[in-house]
Design a protein around this motif. Structure first.
Motif, mmCIF file in Angstrom:
data_model
loop_
_atom_site.group_PDB
_atom_site.id
_atom_site.type_symbol
_atom_site.label_atom_id
_atom_site.label_comp_id
_atom_site.label_asym_id
_atom_site.label_seq_id
_atom_site.Cartn_x
_atom_site.Cartn_y
_atom_site.Cartn_z
ATOM 1 N N HIS A 28 0.967 -1.137 -0.074
ATOM 2 C CA HIS A 28 0.064 0.037 -0.097
ATOM 3 C C HIS A 28 0.917 1.196 0.096
ATOM 4 C CE1 HIS A 28 -3.972 -1.641 0.064
ATOM 5 N NE2 HIS A 28 -3.574 -2.716 1.016
ATOM 6 N N ALA A 29 2.003 1.176 0.497
ATOM 7 C CA ALA A 29 3.076 2.389 0.611
ATOM 8 C C ALA A 29 3.741 2.518 -0.599
ATOM 9 C CB ALA A 29 3.932 2.069 1.767
ATOM 10 N N ILE A 30 3.617 1.733 -1.733
ATOM 11 C CA ILE A 30 4.581 1.753 -2.734
ATOM 12 C C ILE A 30 4.200 3.163 -3.584
ATOM 13 C CG2 ILE A 30 4.800 0.968 -5.270
ATOM 14 C CD1 ILE A 30 4.521 -1.674 -4.142
ATOM 15 N N ASP A 31 5.230 3.913 -3.856
ATOM 16 C CA ASP A 31 4.926 5.309 -4.574
ATOM 17 C C ASP A 31 4.747 5.096 -5.910
ATOM 18 O OD1 ASP A 31 4.917 7.899 -5.124
ATOM 19 O OD2 ASP A 31 6.769 8.174 -4.926
ATOM 20 N N GLN A 32 3.750 5.233 -6.675
ATOM 21 C CA GLN A 32 3.350 4.903 -7.832
ATOM 22 C C GLN A 32 3.614 6.064 -8.676
ATOM 23 O OE1 GLN A 32 -0.351 2.871 -8.549
ATOM 24 N NE2 GLN A 32 -0.124 2.052 -6.583
ATOM 25 N N LYS A 33 4.678 6.163 -9.719
ATOM 26 C CA LYS A 33 4.843 7.104 -10.574
ATOM 27 C C LYS A 33 4.537 6.554 -12.044
ATOM 28 C CE LYS A 33 8.698 8.812 -7.863
ATOM 29 N NZ LYS A 33 10.149 9.279 -7.600
ATOM 30 N N ILE A 34 3.554 7.105 -12.576
ATOM 31 C CA ILE A 34 3.034 6.663 -13.884
ATOM 32 C C ILE A 34 2.686 7.855 -14.833
ATOM 33 C CG2 ILE A 34 1.021 5.432 -14.949
ATOM 34 C CD1 ILE A 34 0.753 3.958 -12.114
ATOM 35 N N GLY A 35 3.165 7.750 -16.098
ATOM 36 C CA GLY A 35 3.077 8.645 -17.002
ATOM 37 C C GLY A 35 4.015 9.926 -17.081
ATOM 38 N N TYR A 36 3.663 10.845 -16.540
ATOM 39 C CA TYR A 36 4.615 12.149 -16.358
ATOM 40 C C TYR A 36 4.692 12.739 -15.068
ATOM 41 C CZ TYR A 36 2.858 12.333 -21.245
ATOM 42 O OH TYR A 36 2.447 12.068 -22.439
ATOM 43 N N PRO A 37 6.091 12.968 -14.942
ATOM 44 C CA PRO A 37 6.127 13.791 -13.392
ATOM 45 C C PRO A 37 5.420 15.087 -13.314
ATOM 46 C CG PRO A 37 8.198 13.875 -14.835
ATOM 47 C CD PRO A 37 7.079 13.079 -15.558
#
Length: 127
Positions: A28-37
């Motif tokens: 649940h704590a995973i930082d999801q970086k998806i697409g564009y910053p």
């Protein structure tokens, strides 16, 4: 987060309850970086990009000098990070990169827009 994987994790018998609970919290704590910053800089905001790259002088007639300008900019950026806390919002990959990664130390998963282009790795018509 895919609920199927959480269900499998919740029903794993070989883990103790304590370890299983910690694993679920980590998922649940995973930082999801998806697409564009959207910070440092926000690549979807032209003004933020102009401000971020303000110190870089680019000419349409001097390829080598442009490369030197970019190298100086990137070196200054790297030196400015020394002694400061890690920025969790930074991406270690460009938006156009066709790749993805999980960083265990940062507990983050990154899927830049480059890998999300149909039909090679991702096809929205399938989902």
């Amino acid at each position: 987060m895919n609920h199927q994987y959480l269900f499998q994790l919740e029903n794993t018998e070989w883990m103790s309850n304590n370890v299983r609970d910690r694993a679920i919290k980590k998922v649940h704590a995973i930082d999801q970086k998806i697409g564009y910053p959207t910070s440092n800089p926000n690549v979807l905001d032209p003004e933020a990009l102009r401000k971020y790259y303000d110190a870089v002088v680019i000419s349409n007639t001097t390829f080598f000098e442009n490369k030197v300008q970019v190298a100086h900019f990137e070196t200054r950026q790297a030196w400015n990070k020394l002694g400061k806390p890690t920025r969790r919002d930074e991406w270690d990959m460009t938006v156009r990169t066709v790749d993805a990664y999980y960083n265990p130390a940062g507990n983050e998963i990154v899927f830049p827009a480059g890998i999300m282009q149909a039909p090679v790795f991702y096809d929205p018509s399938v989902y």
